[in-house]
Design a protein around this motif. Structure first.
Motif, PDB file in Angstrom:
ATOM      1  N   ALA A 179       0.834  -1.337  -0.061  1.00  0.00           N
ATOM      2  CA  ALA A 179      -0.014  -0.183   0.348  1.00  0.00           C
ATOM      3  C   ALA A 179       1.055   1.247  -0.030  1.00  0.00           C
ATOM      4  CB  ALA A 179      -0.796   0.149   1.132  1.00  0.00           C
ATOM      5  N   ALA A 180       1.923   1.252   0.717  1.00  0.00           N
ATOM      6  CA  ALA A 180       2.971   2.564   0.775  1.00  0.00           C
ATOM      7  C   ALA A 180       3.661   2.690  -0.492  1.00  0.00           C
ATOM      8  CB  ALA A 180       3.968   2.340   1.793  1.00  0.00           C
ATOM      9  N   MET A 181       3.607   1.657  -1.420  1.00  0.00           N
ATOM     10  CA  MET A 181       4.236   1.750  -2.819  1.00  0.00           C
ATOM     11  C   MET A 181       3.044   2.066  -3.573  1.00  0.00           C
ATOM     12  SD  MET A 181       7.034  -0.947  -2.782  1.00  0.00           S
ATOM     13  CE  MET A 181       8.614  -0.647  -1.610  1.00  0.00           C
ATOM     14  N   GLY A 182       1.758   2.087  -3.394  1.00  0.00           N
ATOM     15  CA  GLY A 182       0.786   2.508  -4.276  1.00  0.00           C
ATOM     16  C   GLY A 182       0.297   1.009  -5.005  1.00  0.00           C
ATOM     17  N   GLY A 183       0.564  -0.142  -4.426  1.00  0.00           N
ATOM     18  CA  GLY A 183       0.029  -1.351  -4.844  1.00  0.00           C
ATOM     19  C   GLY A 183      -1.279  -1.844  -4.156  1.00  0.00           C
ATOM     20  N   GLU A 184      -1.699  -2.972  -4.506  1.00  0.00           N
ATOM     21  CA  GLU A 184      -2.642  -3.648  -3.533  1.00  0.00           C
ATOM     22  C   GLU A 184      -2.366  -5.114  -3.570  1.00  0.00           C
ATOM     23  OE1 GLU A 184      -7.659  -4.228  -3.810  1.00  0.00           O
ATOM     24  OE2 GLU A 184      -6.472  -3.139  -5.438  1.00  0.00           O
ATOM     25  N   ILE A 185      -2.624  -5.795  -2.458  1.00  0.00           N
ATOM     26  CA  ILE A 185      -2.494  -7.139  -2.492  1.00  0.00           C
ATOM     27  C   ILE A 185      -3.737  -7.447  -2.531  1.00  0.00           C
ATOM     28  CG2 ILE A 185      -2.186  -8.995  -0.666  1.00  0.00           C
ATOM     29  CD1 ILE A 185       0.310  -7.677  -1.440  1.00  0.00           C
ATOM     30  N   THR A 186      -3.956  -8.544  -3.625  1.00  0.00           N
ATOM     31  CA  THR A 186      -5.518  -8.959  -3.808  1.00  0.00           C
ATOM     32  C   THR A 186      -5.750  -9.980  -3.377  1.00  0.00           C
ATOM     33  OG1 THR A 186      -4.740  -9.684  -5.980  1.00  0.00           O
ATOM     34  CG2 THR A 186      -5.438  -7.372  -6.387  1.00  0.00           C
ATOM     35  N   THR A 187      -4.771 -11.100  -3.048  1.00  0.00           N
ATOM     36  CA  THR A 187      -5.167 -12.386  -2.658  1.00  0.00           C
ATOM     37  C   THR A 187      -4.020 -12.897  -1.776  1.00  0.00           C
ATOM     38  OG1 THR A 187      -4.274 -13.683  -4.454  1.00  0.00           O
ATOM     39  CG2 THR A 187      -6.634 -13.236  -4.493  1.00  0.00           C
ATOM     40  N   VAL A 188      -4.141 -13.548  -0.681  1.00  0.00           N
ATOM     41  CA  VAL A 188      -3.148 -14.045   0.054  1.00  0.00           C
ATOM     42  C   VAL A 188      -3.583 -15.652   0.461  1.00  0.00           C
ATOM     43  CG1 VAL A 188      -1.867 -13.859   2.225  1.00  0.00           C
ATOM     44  CG2 VAL A 188      -2.674 -11.952   1.062  1.00  0.00           C
ATOM     45  N   GLN A 189      -2.408 -16.369   0.552  1.00  0.00           N
ATOM     46  CA  GLN A 189      -2.739 -17.720   0.852  1.00  0.00           C
ATOM     47  C   GLN A 189      -1.520 -18.239   1.989  1.00  0.00           C
ATOM     48  OE1 GLN A 189      -2.380 -20.792  -2.096  1.00  0.00           O
ATOM     49  NE2 GLN A 189      -2.679 -22.344  -0.621  1.00  0.00           N
ATOM     50  N   ILE A 190      -2.067 -18.544   2.971  1.00  0.00           N
ATOM     51  CA  ILE A 190      -0.822 -18.972   3.917  1.00  0.00           C
ATOM     52  C   ILE A 190      -0.387 -20.290   3.716  1.00  0.00           C
ATOM     53  CG2 ILE A 190      -0.229 -19.269   6.393  1.00  0.00           C
ATOM     54  CD1 ILE A 190      -2.129 -16.661   7.222  1.00  0.00           C
ATOM     55  N   LEU A 191       0.739 -20.529   3.428  1.00  0.00           N
ATOM     56  CA  LEU A 191       1.475 -22.071   3.051  1.00  0.00           C
ATOM     57  C   LEU A 191       1.677 -22.693   4.435  1.00  0.00           C
ATOM     58  CD1 LEU A 191       3.612 -20.790   0.209  1.00  0.00           C
ATOM     59  CD2 LEU A 191       1.270 -21.642   0.300  1.00  0.00           C
ATOM     60  N   GLU A 192       1.710 -24.007   4.184  1.00  0.00           N
ATOM     61  CA  GLU A 192       1.868 -24.862   5.492  1.00  0.00           C
ATOM     62  C   GLU A 192       3.447 -24.640   5.901  1.00  0.00           C
ATOM     63  OE1 GLU A 192       0.665 -27.490   8.045  1.00  0.00           O
ATOM     64  OE2 GLU A 192      -0.593 -26.820   6.086  1.00  0.00           O
ATOM     65  N   PRO A 193       3.617 -24.152   7.428  1.00  0.00           N
ATOM     66  CA  PRO A 193       4.692 -24.240   7.794  1.00  0.00           C
ATOM     67  C   PRO A 193       5.683 -25.531   7.698  1.00  0.00           C
ATOM     68  CG  PRO A 193       3.211 -24.246   9.693  1.00  0.00           C
ATOM     69  CD  PRO A 193       2.470 -24.445   8.333  1.00  0.00           C
ATOM     70  N   GLU A 194       7.001 -25.250   7.363  1.00  0.00           N
ATOM     71  CA  GLU A 194       7.992 -26.664   7.303  1.00  0.00           C
ATOM     72  C   GLU A 194       8.982 -26.327   8.147  1.00  0.00           C
ATOM     73  OE1 GLU A 194       9.113 -26.933   3.047  1.00  0.00           O
ATOM     74  OE2 GLU A 194       7.333 -26.035   2.315  1.00  0.00           O
ATOM     75  N   ALA A 195       9.385 -27.590   9.018  1.00  0.00           N
ATOM     76  CA  ALA A 195      10.283 -27.513   9.551  1.00  0.00           C
ATOM     77  C   ALA A 195      11.847 -27.376   8.902  1.00  0.00           C
ATOM     78  CB  ALA A 195      10.610 -28.897  10.305  1.00  0.00           C
ATOM     79  N   ALA A 196      12.743 -26.626   9.151  1.00  0.00           N
ATOM     80  CA  ALA A 196      13.861 -26.421   8.532  1.00  0.00           C
ATOM     81  C   ALA A 196      14.983 -25.995   9.333  1.00  0.00           C
ATOM     82  CB  ALA A 196      13.851 -25.301   7.517  1.00  0.00           C
ATOM     83  N   ALA A 197      15.442 -27.367  10.524  1.00  0.00           N
ATOM     84  CA  ALA A 197      16.302 -27.076  11.558  1.00  0.00           C
ATOM     85  C   ALA A 197      17.246 -26.275  11.293  1.00  0.00           C
ATOM     86  CB  ALA A 197      16.541 -28.509  11.971  1.00  0.00           C
ATOM     87  N   PRO A 198      17.534 -25.320  12.485  1.00  0.00           N
ATOM     88  CA  PRO A 198      17.013 -25.123  13.644  1.00  0.00           C
ATOM     89  C   PRO A 198      15.777 -24.249  13.396  1.00  0.00           C
ATOM     90  CG  PRO A 198      18.869 -23.923  13.755  1.00  0.00           C
ATOM     91  CD  PRO A 198      18.803 -24.520  12.160  1.00  0.00           C
ATOM     92  N   PHE A 199      15.191 -23.995  12.391  1.00  0.00           N
ATOM     93  CA  PHE A 199      14.125 -22.869  12.163  1.00  0.00           C
ATOM     94  C   PHE A 199      12.789 -23.670  11.602  1.00  0.00           C
ATOM     95  CE2 PHE A 199      18.253 -21.115  11.322  1.00  0.00           C
ATOM     96  CZ  PHE A 199      18.477 -20.065  12.210  1.00  0.00           C
ATOM     97  N   VAL A 200      11.899 -22.833  11.601  1.00  0.00           N
ATOM     98  CA  VAL A 200      10.286 -23.250  10.712  1.00  0.00           C
ATOM     99  C   VAL A 200      10.440 -22.054   9.693  1.00  0.00           C
ATOM    100  CG1 VAL A 200       8.993 -21.972  12.358  1.00  0.00           C
ATOM    101  CG2 VAL A 200       8.253 -23.832  10.933  1.00  0.00           C
ATOM    102  N   ARG A 201       9.840 -22.670   8.410  1.00  0.00           N
ATOM    103  CA  ARG A 201       9.866 -21.848   7.296  1.00  0.00           C
ATOM    104  C   ARG A 201       8.350 -21.584   7.245  1.00  0.00           C
ATOM    105  NH1 ARG A 201      11.948 -23.387   1.430  1.00  0.00           N
ATOM    106  NH2 ARG A 201      10.459 -25.161   1.755  1.00  0.00           N
TER     107      ARG A 201
END
Length: 114
Positions: free
Chosen positions: A25-47
């Motif tokens: 929005a700050a750049m003048g664009g618009e997010i039209t759709t969002v899908q949260i993806l399944e988290p994935e283990a990526a030791a020692p983190f989660v993606r």
């Protein structure tokens, strides 16, 4: 500062979604759709990832991509698809509206996994 914050992967993804919507929005664009993806283990983190679509002109899409890849927390754009959007009335053809779909990932501490 390099990791996403949140008590669970869903909270981290929701925070990321809000941050990216504000950025667009700050750049003048618009997010039209969002899908949260399944988290994935990526030791020692989660993606934690999102697939989102952005509508804006060429400069907006370019600036959004640059800002995503150079900001904190560290984010990775895994894929990007571009398409011509519908031009509005009176819009200059040299600056068309684009539709861009991104897969964007960040990392959070693995401790937030249930």
């Amino acid at each position: 500062h390099a990791l996403l914050a949140g008590s669970t992967p869903a909270v981290a993804a929701a925070q990321l979604q809000g941050d990216l919507a504000e950025l667009a929005a700050a750049m003048g664009g618009e997010i039209t759709t969002v899908q949260i993806l399944e988290p994935e283990a990526a030791a020692p983190f989660v993606r934690v990832g999102l697939r989102l679509s952005l509508s804006g002109d060429t400069a907006t899409v370019r600036d959004f991509l640059y800002a995503v890849e150079t900001r904190d927390p560290l984010l990775i754009v895994r894929s990007m698809d571009l398409a011509n959007g519908a031009a509005g009335a009176g819009e200059a053809p040299e600056n068309p509206v684009l539709g861009a779909t991104f897969e964007i990932y960040g990392y959070a501490p693995a401790a937030i996994l249930p």
